[in-house]
Design a protein around this motif. Structure first.
Motif, PDB file in Angstrom:
ATOM      1  N   SER A 527       0.828  -1.207   0.000  1.00  0.00           N
ATOM      2  CA  SER A 527       0.000   0.000   0.000  1.00  0.00           C
ATOM      3  C   SER A 527       0.865   1.260   0.000  1.00  0.00           C
ATOM      4  O   SER A 527       0.617   2.216  -0.736  1.00  0.00           O
ATOM      5  N   LYS A 528       1.912   1.249   0.834  1.00  0.00           N
ATOM      6  CA  LYS A 528       2.794   2.424   0.915  1.00  0.00           C
ATOM      7  C   LYS A 528       3.599   2.584  -0.368  1.00  0.00           C
ATOM      8  O   LYS A 528       3.840   3.698  -0.835  1.00  0.00           O
ATOM      9  N   VAL A 529       4.003   1.453  -0.962  1.00  0.00           N
ATOM     10  CA  VAL A 529       4.729   1.498  -2.242  1.00  0.00           C
ATOM     11  C   VAL A 529       3.853   2.155  -3.315  1.00  0.00           C
ATOM     12  O   VAL A 529       4.321   2.973  -4.111  1.00  0.00           O
ATOM     13  N   MET A 530       2.573   1.815  -3.328  1.00  0.00           N
ATOM     14  CA  MET A 530       1.659   2.386  -4.329  1.00  0.00           C
ATOM     15  C   MET A 530       1.523   3.888  -4.132  1.00  0.00           C
ATOM     16  O   MET A 530       1.476   4.653  -5.098  1.00  0.00           O
ATOM     17  N   VAL A 531       1.456   4.321  -2.896  1.00  0.00           N
ATOM     18  CA  VAL A 531       1.323   5.756  -2.619  1.00  0.00           C
ATOM     19  C   VAL A 531       2.566   6.501  -3.114  1.00  0.00           C
ATOM     20  O   VAL A 531       2.463   7.549  -3.764  1.00  0.00           O
ATOM     21  N   ILE A 532       3.742   5.945  -2.826  1.00  0.00           N
ATOM     22  CA  ILE A 532       4.995   6.591  -3.254  1.00  0.00           C
ATOM     23  C   ILE A 532       5.090   6.586  -4.781  1.00  0.00           C
ATOM     24  O   ILE A 532       5.515   7.570  -5.400  1.00  0.00           O
ATOM     25  N   THR A 533       4.673   5.479  -5.395  1.00  0.00           N
ATOM     26  CA  THR A 533       4.734   5.358  -6.855  1.00  0.00           C
ATOM     27  C   THR A 533       3.962   6.462  -7.548  1.00  0.00           C
ATOM     28  O   THR A 533       4.394   6.996  -8.566  1.00  0.00           O
ATOM     29  N   ARG A 534       2.817   6.810  -6.991  1.00  0.00           N
ATOM     30  CA  ARG A 534       1.988   7.842  -7.635  1.00  0.00           C
ATOM     31  C   ARG A 534       2.643   9.215  -7.615  1.00  0.00           C
ATOM     32  O   ARG A 534       2.217  10.121  -8.310  1.00  0.00           O
ATOM     33  N   ASN A 535       3.700   9.360  -6.832  1.00  0.00           N
ATOM     34  CA  ASN A 535       4.400  10.640  -6.754  1.00  0.00           C
ATOM     35  C   ASN A 535       5.662  10.668  -7.611  1.00  0.00           C
ATOM     36  O   ASN A 535       6.494  11.566  -7.464  1.00  0.00           O
ATOM     37  N   LEU A 536       5.797   9.674  -8.502  1.00  0.00           N
ATOM     38  CA  LEU A 536       6.978   9.601  -9.358  1.00  0.00           C
ATOM     39  C   LEU A 536       6.545   9.439 -10.812  1.00  0.00           C
ATOM     40  O   LEU A 536       5.423   9.015 -11.080  1.00  0.00           O
ATOM     41  N   PRO A 537       7.430   9.757 -11.761  1.00  0.00           N
ATOM     42  CA  PRO A 537       7.033   9.656 -13.166  1.00  0.00           C
ATOM     43  C   PRO A 537       6.793   8.222 -13.591  1.00  0.00           C
ATOM     44  O   PRO A 537       7.392   7.292 -13.039  1.00  0.00           O
ATOM     45  N   ASP A 538       5.904   8.056 -14.569  1.00  0.00           N
ATOM     46  CA  ASP A 538       5.609   6.750 -15.162  1.00  0.00           C
ATOM     47  C   ASP A 538       5.320   5.686 -14.101  1.00  0.00           C
ATOM     48  O   ASP A 538       6.083   4.726 -13.926  1.00  0.00           O
ATOM     49  N   PRO A 539       4.197   5.859 -13.358  1.00  0.00           N
ATOM     50  CA  PRO A 539       3.901   4.941 -12.241  1.00  0.00           C
ATOM     51  C   PRO A 539       3.916   3.473 -12.629  1.00  0.00           C
ATOM     52  O   PRO A 539       4.284   2.622 -11.827  1.00  0.00           O
ATOM     53  N   GLY A 540       3.544   3.162 -13.877  1.00  0.00           N
ATOM     54  CA  GLY A 540       3.514   1.752 -14.302  1.00  0.00           C
ATOM     55  C   GLY A 540       4.859   1.078 -14.143  1.00  0.00           C
ATOM     56  O   GLY A 540       4.970  -0.015 -13.572  1.00  0.00           O
ATOM     57  N   LYS A 541       5.906   1.736 -14.645  1.00  0.00           N
ATOM     58  CA  LYS A 541       7.256   1.153 -14.552  1.00  0.00           C
ATOM     59  C   LYS A 541       7.854   1.373 -13.167  1.00  0.00           C
ATOM     60  O   LYS A 541       8.613   0.542 -12.666  1.00  0.00           O
ATOM     61  N   THR A 542       7.516   2.493 -12.576  1.00  0.00           N
ATOM     62  CA  THR A 542       8.145   2.863 -11.307  1.00  0.00           C
ATOM     63  C   THR A 542       7.763   1.925 -10.171  1.00  0.00           C
ATOM     64  O   THR A 542       8.537   1.736  -9.229  1.00  0.00           O
ATOM     65  N   GLN A 543       6.591   1.335 -10.265  1.00  0.00           N
ATOM     66  CA  GLN A 543       6.097   0.484  -9.164  1.00  0.00           C
ATOM     67  C   GLN A 543       7.106  -0.612  -8.818  1.00  0.00           C
ATOM     68  O   GLN A 543       7.412  -0.847  -7.649  1.00  0.00           O
ATOM     69  N   ASP A 544       7.643  -1.272  -9.853  1.00  0.00           N
ATOM     70  CA  ASP A 544       8.617  -2.348  -9.607  1.00  0.00           C
ATOM     71  C   ASP A 544       9.882  -1.808  -8.959  1.00  0.00           C
ATOM     72  O   ASP A 544      10.484  -2.456  -8.100  1.00  0.00           O
ATOM     73  N   PHE A 545      10.283  -0.610  -9.377  1.00  0.00           N
ATOM     74  CA  PHE A 545      11.504  -0.022  -8.815  1.00  0.00           C
ATOM     75  C   PHE A 545      11.311   0.337  -7.341  1.00  0.00           C
ATOM     76  O   PHE A 545      12.232   0.185  -6.531  1.00  0.00           O
ATOM     77  N   VAL A 546      10.127   0.848  -7.003  1.00  0.00           N
ATOM     78  CA  VAL A 546       9.880   1.202  -5.595  1.00  0.00           C
ATOM     79  C   VAL A 546       9.839  -0.071  -4.742  1.00  0.00           C
ATOM     80  O   VAL A 546      10.315  -0.092  -3.606  1.00  0.00           O
ATOM     81  N   LYS A 547       9.278  -1.143  -5.311  1.00  0.00           N
ATOM     82  CA  LYS A 547       9.293  -2.433  -4.593  1.00  0.00           C
ATOM     83  C   LYS A 547      10.741  -2.872  -4.360  1.00  0.00           C
ATOM     84  O   LYS A 547      11.101  -3.353  -3.281  1.00  0.00           O
ATOM     85  N   LYS A 548      11.550  -2.700  -5.395  1.00  0.00           N
ATOM     86  CA  LYS A 548      12.959  -3.075  -5.278  1.00  0.00           C
ATOM     87  C   LYS A 548      13.650  -2.226  -4.209  1.00  0.00           C
ATOM     88  O   LYS A 548      14.456  -2.733  -3.419  1.00  0.00           O
ATOM     89  N   LEU A 549      13.307  -0.940  -4.170  1.00  0.00           N
ATOM     90  CA  LEU A 549      13.888  -0.066  -3.155  1.00  0.00           C
ATOM     91  C   LEU A 549      13.497  -0.527  -1.760  1.00  0.00           C
ATOM     92  O   LEU A 549      14.324  -0.541  -0.840  1.00  0.00           O
ATOM     93  N   ALA A 550      12.227  -0.919  -1.599  1.00  0.00           N
ATOM     94  CA  ALA A 550      11.776  -1.413  -0.292  1.00  0.00           C
ATOM     95  C   ALA A 550      12.581  -2.645   0.114  1.00  0.00           C
ATOM     96  O   ALA A 550      12.954  -2.811   1.285  1.00  0.00           O
ATOM     97  N   GLN A 551      12.867  -3.489  -0.873  1.00  0.00           N
ATOM     98  CA  GLN A 551      13.656  -4.692  -0.599  1.00  0.00           C
ATOM     99  C   GLN A 551      15.090  -4.310  -0.211  1.00  0.00           C
ATOM    100  O   GLN A 551      15.663  -4.879   0.720  1.00  0.00           O
ATOM    101  N   VAL A 552      15.657  -3.335  -0.912  1.00  0.00           N
ATOM    102  CA  VAL A 552      17.013  -2.869  -0.598  1.00  0.00           C
ATOM    103  C   VAL A 552      17.058  -2.306   0.818  1.00  0.00           C
ATOM    104  O   VAL A 552      18.012  -2.548   1.567  1.00  0.00           O
ATOM    105  N   LEU A 553      16.022  -1.558   1.186  1.00  0.00           N
ATOM    106  CA  LEU A 553      15.985  -0.973   2.527  1.00  0.00           C
ATOM    107  C   LEU A 553      15.909  -2.053   3.600  1.00  0.00           C
ATOM    108  O   LEU A 553      16.448  -1.893   4.701  1.00  0.00           O
ATOM    109  N   GLU A 554      15.219  -3.159   3.281  1.00  0.00           N
ATOM    110  CA  GLU A 554      15.162  -4.270   4.246  1.00  0.00           C
ATOM    111  C   GLU A 554      16.542  -4.878   4.448  1.00  0.00           C
ATOM    112  O   GLU A 554      16.940  -5.216   5.567  1.00  0.00           O
ATOM    113  N   GLU A 555      17.292  -4.995   3.354  1.00  0.00           N
ATOM    114  CA  GLU A 555      18.550  -5.750   3.399  1.00  0.00           C
ATOM    115  C   GLU A 555      19.750  -4.881   3.761  1.00  0.00           C
ATOM    116  O   GLU A 555      20.689  -5.362   4.379  1.00  0.00           O
TER     117      GLU A 555
END
Length: 1406
Positions: A527-555
């Motif tokens: 849910s939070k990833v989707m909210v952040i995605t909407r604040n970046l260009p090209d939400p369709g492609k960006t969604q995967d990148f924000v998910k990846k960022l969340a994973q990077v932040l975990e690790e």
């Protein structure tokens, strides 16, 4: 060689003294030695040595023998050539050689020897130079003119010279070569094409680059021989260009390159060629036109070119190519423009009109290059471009294509930084482009996230460069903020707010990734990833990148900590810079130069990094404000009045206190703010109070010395300060101090006891303070407040009119002209509502009593006592206050439930009030409540009543409000799938039943089958259906159709047993059904879900009843024109852009509506649509003063609604018509002892306009006609409900201000949007109508609403023109507008204007 000369028949060769015979029998060395002596002899001879000439004649003939001409040794050949050159000199003008073949051999031989000039370091170079000098000086080659093979000889000579010339040669060599070649051209009879090619080939770019010296030689030759060679050049171009004979020369393919070079060498060479270019510009061959355009672009654009002034026909013909049908041609013309502007500023005027057309070119690349050309010239020197050209760039910031918008925005930003910030061209230039900063920030209102991100980047890099030193940066921001226009300020505030919200979202994500993994964890992160995605260009492609960022932040703990530092409220600008660099370095990879994931992260970091604001920055900003206060700042130098600078500085600090409250936590900052509280400027003190409220949560414990000084100031402001300061003082105490109850009590008691209606001016601040105390601490003062409302507010204040109002026909006056008594009454109404909102329950039935009081004010037109003491402007203020109070109460669920349908309908009619400002302010409040999802969905239907507003801007605003709210709800449903059970309170399509019900009970809908009234109903329904039906996602058209069918199977919930009302209901349903059927091709499909109807509005459907009857008169069918709804173009002048999702998470219970079936029905809300302005124009301004009109002049009915004639107020004995909706005074007095409530967040009714704007209308409009004062007491009046007639608007514009606090709207109605002037110059069509006095007599009616109008007025409706004609005129105007817009092709601007309070400006809408 006896045949050579008769005189040499003996054949004896005489050699110079000391020279033996030269023959093949001697060695090479000896031959060279002897030849040198011969050369010396010939060098020393001159033309007058007749004896020597005769003596050495045979030697001269001998040296021309084949033995020497073909000798293998180059030294021998060189010496022989030198001898021959001297022989030609000595024997001139007659050569000793008479055979043409021999002459050819000799000159070809000499030409071959000239190749030796190539090696400048050779030991023999001087002899080669001597040879060249000799033949050039003597012009030996001129002998060849008589030879048949002369062309071959000259061509070979030219080729040789062009080949050997190099940078080792000095000026003399160059000069002799030019002399030699020019003599051939100038003294010969003709120049062959081959010879001309030999010269011109050196001008071709490829050759020119290979041998620059050959180019210079050719250039010098052409300059020397311009007059002689021009005819041959003209002939060559004529053959190639006009006759198309490309075979005449190998250079035909380089013809345009040659023209350019020749023009640069000497324009006279092309005197006869340029007209041929004009012909070629009109060629049917696209490529040919393109080549000519490229050529002329260089010729016209060259730095010292005077071609445009010398050859105006060619210049005009060239300009015509800006409109060429071939895209590359237009593109080339546009690219040329920048060179032309830079090198020839005098041609800017000619170019402007053509660039204007091209700035609207359908081709994206051309629009893009128009911007590049103008910006390039501007950056070189701003004086090179005029305001029109800069305006083209300004327009393209709203282009349809992102690439064009980006170029325009970046170009303007660079111009602004160079000339405004760095002041490279002085103050005049800075003033010329001062609009750029406003324009760039206005773009933040666009829906595109790319636009908004670019504005943020431009702000950080160009408007207020983040790399400036802190004090310089804040000074820059301070003066920028002080000089921005209102809408740009709102955009900048919105930008900081959006960045702050995204910062909080990233912080929430960081908190989430620390939690242990679970199913709920995954949902929360997604849910939070989707909210952040909407604040970046090209939400369709960006969604995967924000998910990846969340994973990077975990690790990666290191990156996580860096990001935590970045989003921390205490992060400094320098820390932010370091964090961004570290994170991007860690995530970047040298092996992957283009990394989309890293680009996305950079975008995110760019938005959340605090590059401008930290504690140090706020301190610097405070110091800058203090400098202005002390008078030591550079305010005047910056072009800002000191008072304006101080006010803007405090406003800036106020905004930053919302987004960066922690940065204010310093003693220095708070002490400076204390000083501001003591200033005389009310706005400055207000801003300081709000900053304390936002930032002072820890002030009590961290800065006790500040608290001890601040508290008495706040208490004083709350008791005796201006109303708005009193309000903020109360909220400051509530937010900052722990023992607030004690402080509140110290304020409440003296104010409560000191209330006195004798001095109304002294009553306004106490009532404001008490109202906010009631809102914040209702339980603490429960008993006194109850008594205060019932006894003082209702009995003493509202139910008494002490001071008679001024007699005026105006409906509105500026704030400073409103009577103190009215202002006190408005505060009394607000106090009641605020108290109720504080209590939040209706156990004591205070809500019911308050609502009855408010509706009594509405139904009595604002004159509650009906004694006629209140002036019309004051009545307008009170109606507005009452309407807004009902809206405020409706936002609280416990009070929404008790608002009756009659009260809701009466409140809705305020949007059709006769006073323009009332309609305007009410619409603003309505829109605000709906946008926050606090008002129930049925209130969205109120906007349908705006369809017949006489003012175009009001209709446009209502439409935009509908678009904004419908899109907002659809977005909310997409983002919150879990709220599907609340669909009836959220799904926009559910506004249709409410709209139908509201129109059924519209007091203007009197006759069920009346065509004119049904047309009005149709117009109102289409007003909302057009937006709802713009898209048909998930088959929403069928859902709307099913909903209308279901309504026809029910009865009216308000009057279920009234057959006339039910007939109206079914008739309105049929109108709606016909609209859906005419505008949709999919309405007949199966509805995705069975709609649910609101139980309060409609009875349960009767299963045994099938209502298939058509209730519409047959004539109505022609008014339903088929056609698809126009895709709406949302001109976002409605409200600020929807910020973040979190903003919408409000109490959904506020919007729940009881339903008569399962609420699990959803056609899955259709996607977003865009709104379109389509409203008819207005003929004259509203609320005009007509006090000078004659008594016989009457109001003229309009748009099919019949009007009763207005009576003369001075006429005696005339009966007044019934006053619809009026209640007798004792009705409300009966309820006076009941408990009363108070209002939170009502619009303060202060709007400034000019005197002459607010008078009754000249033409009848929707709503009730003005009442006759003279006949008020003559006729008993039955209480009626109805709308007040809408009168046209004021001409004076009022600024609007965004309300600072989300929970309060105390100043909301001041400074609202005011309609710009409409059409001027037309006479009101009502001035000549005379109506008999009996036309105003009341007629018994079986319904509530307006009395019937006279027959005379009815016949003369719409000034003699039919309703159909009026509609046709409106539609034709719309079509013209649409056509004009569509002509611009793909360059349609994405025009999204500032928020709901945007000023529309004084434009003449035609």
């Amino acid at each position: 060689m006896a045949h050579s000369k008769n005189r040499a028949t003996d054949g004896k060769i005489t050699y110079p003294p000391g020279v033996k015979e030269i023959s093949d029998k001697i060695s090479k060395e000896e031959m060279v030695r002897r030849l040198k002596m011969v050369v010396k002899t010939f060098m020393d001879m001159d033309q007058d040595s007749e004896e020597e000439k005769e003596l050495y004649l045979n030697l001269a003939l001998h040296l021309a023998s084949d033995f020497f001409l073909k000798h293998p040794d180059k030294d021998v050949r060189l010496l022989v050539a030198c001898c021959l050159a001297d022989i030609f000199r000595i024997y001139a003008p007659e050569a000793p050689y008479t055979s043409p073949d021999k002459l050819k051999d000799i000159f070809m031989f000499i030409t071959r020897q000239l190749k030796g000039l190539e090696d400048t370091k050779s030991a023999q170079f001087n002899r080669y130079f001597y040879l060249l000098e000799n033949i050039a000086w003597v012009k030996s080659y001129n002998i060849c003119f008589e030879l048949e093979d002369s062309n071959e000889i000259f061509t070979q000579l030219y080729r040789t010279l062009f080949q050997v010339i190099n940078n080792g040669h000095n000026q003399k060599v160059h000069m002799h070569m030019v002399d030699l070649m020019s003599s051939i051209v100038c003294e010969g009879d003709s120049v062959s094409q081959e010879l001309l090619d030999t010269v011109l080939v050196n001008l071709v770019p490829a050759h020119k680059n290979l041998n620059k010296q050959a180019y210079d030689l050719a250039k010098a030759l052409l300059k020397r021989t311009a007059q002689a060679i021009e005819p041959y050049i003209t002939n060559f171009f004529n053959q190639v260009l006009m006759l198309g004979k490309t075979s005449v020369s190998d250079l035909s393919e380089h013809v345009f390159d040659l023209i350019l070079e020749l023009y640069n060498i000497d324009s006279h060479l092309l005197l006869s060629v340029l007209p041929q270019l004009e012909f070629k510009l009109k060629s049917n061959d696209n490529d040919e036109r393109l080549q000519v355009v490229k050529l002329l672009a260089k010729m016209f654009g060259a730095k010292d070119s005077e071609l445009a002034s010398q050859n105006k026909p060619l210049w005009q013909c060239y300009l015509g190519r800006f409109n060429d049908i071939h895209v590359p041609v237009r593109l080339e013309c546009v690219k040329f423009a920048s060179h032309c502007l830079m090198n020839h500023p005098d041609l800017a005027k000619d170019l402007t009109e053509y660039l204007k057309v091209r700035s609207h070119d359908p081709e994206e690349a051309i629009r893009h290059d128009v911007i590049v050309s103008i910006v390039t010239a501007s950056k070189k020197d701003l004086s090179l471009v005029n305001d029109h050209l800069l305006n083209f760039v300004r327009e393209r910031t709203l282009d349809k294509r992102w690439r064009v918008r980006k170029e325009a925005m970046m170009g303007l930003a660079q111009i602004y930084k160079k000339y405004a910030l760095q002041a490279e061209a002085g103050k005049e230039a800075s003033k010329q482009i001062s609009w750029i900063k406003d324009k760039l920030l206005h773009i933040y209102y666009q829906n595109s996230i790319d636009d908004r991100l670019l504005v943020e980047r431009i702000f950080a890099q160009y408007l207020v460069p983040h790399n400036l030193e802190t004090s310089e940066r804040m000074k820059c921001m301070y003066y920028l903020y002080a000089t921005l226009d209102g809408n740009a300020v709102k955009a900048l505030n919105e930008m900081w707010k959006c960045q702050n919200m995204l910062r909080h979202n990233v912080k929430d994500l960081l908190d989430l990734v620390k939690q242990p993994k679970s199913e709920s964890y995954n949902k929360s992160v997604f849910s939070k990833v989707m909210v952040i995605t909407r604040n970046l260009p090209d939400p369709g492609k960006t969604q995967d990148f924000v998910k990846k960022l969340a994973q990077v932040l975990e690790e990666d703990e290191k990156i996580r900590k860096q990001l935590e530092t970045l989003v921390s409220p205490s992060c400094s600008c320098k820390q932010a810079e370091v964090c961004v660099k570290d994170i991007t370095k860690k995530l970047g990879s040298p092996k992957q130069p283009s990394n989309p994931f890293l680009e996305m992260v950079k975008f995110l970091l760019e938005r959340i990094a605090p590059v401008h604001i930290d504690t140090e920055s706020i301190s610097a900003l405070i110091k800058q404000v203090n400098k202005s206060i002390e008078g030591t700042a550079d305010d005047e130098d910056e072009g800002v009045p000191t008072e304006q600078a101080i006010r803007a500085g405090l406003e800036l600090l106020k905004v930053l206190s919302f987004t960066h409250p922690v940065s204010f936590h310093s003693a220095e900052t708070f002490e400076s703010l204390l000083g501001c509280l003591k200033m005389d400027d009310e706005k400055v003190a207000e801003a300081a109070l709000q900053i304390f409220k936002n930032t002072g949560s820890k002030l009590e414990e961290s800065f006790p010395h500040i608290k001890s000084v601040l508290l008495p100031v706040l208490q004083q402001k709350a008791k005796k300060g201006p109303p708005r300061q009193a309000k903020y003082a109360i909220h400051c105490i509530h937010a900052m101090f722990t023992n607030r109850d004690t402080h509140f009590a110290q304020i409440f008691e003296p104010l409560h006891k000191g209330l006195d209606t004798e001095n109304m001016e002294q009553l306004i601040t106490p009532l404001t303070t008490l109202g906010h105390l009631a809102l914040l601490a209702p339980e603490q003062f429960a008993a006194p407040l109850k008594s205060l409302v019932a006894n003082f507010i209702v009995k003493d204040l509202l139910m008494n009119d002490r001071i008679p109002g001024k007699k005026t026909t105006k409906l509105w006056v500026p704030d400073d002209e409103v009577s103190p008594e009215t202002l006190a009454k408005i505060q009394g109404i607000k106090l009641m509502v605020r108290w109720l909102l504080g209590v939040k329950n209706n156990q004591s039935k205070s809500g019911n009593s308050t609502l009855r009081m408010l509706t009594a004010i509405l139904s009595s037109d604002g004159d509650l006592t009906e004694q006629g003491k209140i002036g019309k402007p004051d009545m307008s203020r009170l109606r507005l206050a009452a309407g807004c109070a009902v809206l405020r109460l409706a936002q609280e669920p416990c009070y929404h439930e008790i608002i009756t349908l009659e009260q809701y309908q009466l409140c809705a009619l305020v949007i059709n009030d006769e006073c323009y400002q009332v309609r305007q302010a009410f619409a603003q409040k309505l829109h605000k409540g709906l946008c926050r999802l606090r008002l129930p969905l049925e209130y969205l239907a109120v906007f349908t009543l705006c369809a017949k507003d006489p003012v175009k801007e009001r209709r446009a605003h209502a439409r935009q409000c509908l678009v904004k709210n419908i899109n907002l709800r659809r977005e909310y449903l997409k983002q919150h799938a879990a709220v599907s059970e609340k669909l009836i309170s959220l799904l926009p399509e559910y506004v249709v039943p409410y709209a139908i019900h509201l129109l059924v009970h519209d007091p203007d809908y009197v006759k069920v089958q009346d065509i004119e009234q049904l047309k009005d109903i149709k117009e109102a329904l289409w007003f909302v259906l057009e937006i709802l039906m713009a898209k048909n996602e998930n088959n929403s058209h069928a859902f709307i159709r099913k909903m209308i069918e279901n309504i026809k199977q029910t009865k009216d919930g308000q009057c279920p047993d009234d057959p006339k009302i039910n007939e109206k209901l079914y008739t309105v349903c049929d109108v709606a059904m016909n609209i859906v059927m005419s505008k949709s091709t999919t309405y007949s499909l199966e509805s995705p879900k069975d709609p649910v109807l609101p139980a309060r509005y409609f009875t349960q459907p009767d299963k045994n009843f099938s209502n298939t009857k058509n209730y519409l008169p047959p004539e109505m069918k022609s008014f339903f024109t088929p056609g698809k709804p126009k895709a709406a173009n949302v001109l976002g002048a409605v409200n600020k852009p929807l910020s973040a999702t979190g903003k919408l998470q409000t109490k959904l219970s506020r919007m729940e509506t009881a339903s008569n079936a399962s609420s699990n029905s959803n056609p899955s809300s259709p996607g977003r649509s865009k709104g379109r302005l389509d409203s008819a124009d207005v003929d004259h301004s509203e609320n005009e003063d007509i006090s000078m009109k004659s008594p016989s002049e009457t109001e003229k009915p309009s748009r099919g609604r019949k009007r009763g004639a207005a009576s003369n107020q001075d006429e005696k004995g005339q009966e007044s018509k019934p006053k619809r909706g009026r209640k007798k005074a004792n009705t409300s007095t009966d309820d006076a002892e009941d408990q009363w409530g108070e209002d939170s967040s009502l619009a303060e009714t202060t709007m400034e306009t000019e005197d002459e704007q607010n008078s009754p209308p000249k033409r009848g409009r929707r709503g009730r006609p003005p009442k006759s004062a003279a006949a008020k007491d003559d006729t008993p009046v039955k209480g009626r409900r109805g709308r007040r007639k809408a009168a046209p608007p004021a001409e004076e514009e009022n600024e609007e201000q965004e309300e600072e606090e989300e929970d309060e709207d105390d100043g909301g109605s001041e400074n609202m949007e005011v309609k710009p002037k409409g059409r001027r110059g037309r006479k009101p069509r009502a001035e000549a109508l005379e109506t008999p006095s009996d036309s105003v007599e009341s007629t018994p009616q079986k319904r509530r609403g307006r009395p019937p109008k006279s027959q005379t007025a009815a016949k003369k409706a719409s000034g003699g023109r039919s309703k159909a004609a009026a509609i046709q005129e409106e539609e034709s105007e719309e079509e013209i507008d649409t056509a004009q817009q569509s002509d611009e092709g793909e360059d349609e601007a994405i025009d999204s204007s500032p928020k709901v309070r945007r000023k529309t400006g004084r434009r003449d809408r035609r």
